[in-house]
Design a protein around this motif. Structure first.
Motif: not given
Length: 258
Positions: A15-43
């Motif tokens: 799920p989108l909120p869990q992708r941040f941790a997976a990205t960091a674990q893989a070695g990325f320092a940054a992310v982009e999202i095409q259309f994040p609007y289906d998930v609450a911004a605060a989450e």
């Protein structure tokens, strides 16, 4: 070189909120999202903070574009709808700490001439730049190949540059996706050299399949090394469709590969 992961295409096993941790674990320092609007911004903001990754870019809402429609940005009859999308994008950008938003030109709508569409797009880009500038957020615009997206209004870096030259705002940047330019059979080394001063953001995938680097025919390593040599200091975002689970497609990310 600074590499970011596009969370709309990578790590989609989660799920989108869990992708941040997976990205960091893989070695990325940054992310982009095409259309994040289906998930609450605060989450999303909480997930990004917990993972310790920066969110560098999101797209302004584009109406029905991803469902095959013409989108919002180049339709004269939908300028009010485009204007209404800007506060929504701002709310997410501020929650996520984003400093760059992408306006997708969209397709040429039925009953609209190309001249009308381009004039509308230029006006909307100026409006977006004026809207986001006081908040320290830069607007970029992207050309997309018309093989994957038939009818797309701007297809090459040159077409995008011509359009941006008609805008009153001089701080609107070019977003260059190496995959889309390759699909349009562009001379990528030449276009990078020609347009470097205006390039604000770079994305990449291999071609023709839009998979991870090494899955196709592009000299992505050469192109990215050229950008580095030319003095590009922005982010390079991996926006590909993994041919295997994402973590199995990241050999290209190792330092010695570049």
């Amino acid at each position: 070189m600074r590499f970011a992961a596009n969370l709309s295409m990578l790590f989609t096993e989660l799920p989108l909120p869990q992708r941040f941790a997976a990205t960091a674990q893989a070695g990325f320092a940054a992310v982009e999202i095409q259309f994040p609007y289906d998930v609450a911004a605060a989450e999303l903001a909480a997930a990004a903070t917990a993972a310790g990754v920066e969110v560098i870019l999101i797209n302004v809402p584009a109406g029905d574009l991803m469902q095959g429609g013409a989108g919002l940005a180049a339709q004269p009859r939908l300028q009010a709808e485009f204007a209404a999308a800007l506060p929504q994008a701002l709310a997410y950008a501020q929650a996520l700490g984003v400093r760059m938003v992408n306006v997708l030109p969209g397709r040429l709508a039925e009953g609209v001439s190309r001249q009308q569409a381009l004039a509308t797009l230029a006006a909307n880009l100026d409006a977006a730049a004026d809207f986001f500038r006081p908040h320290g957020i830069r607007v970029v615009c992207e050309a997309i190949n018309d093989i994957d997206m038939p009818g797309f209004l701007l297809r090459t870096a040159d077409e995008l540059a011509v359009l941006l030259a008609t805008c009153n705002s001089r701080d609107i940047g070019m977003q260059i996706d190496l995959y889309h330019m390759a699909r349009m059979q562009q001379d990528i080394p030449a276009l990078l050299s020609k347009h470097l001063p205006a390039i604000a953001h770079v994305q990449f995938a291999d071609a023709p399949g839009r998979g991870e680097p090494g899955s196709g025919e592009l000299a992505l390593r050469q192109y990215l090394q050229q950008l580095d040599a030319l003095g590009y200091r922005g982010w390079c975002a991996a926006e590909y469709r993994p041919t295997r689970p994402t973590v199995e497609t990241l050999a290209w990310l190792t330092t010695d590969a570049w």
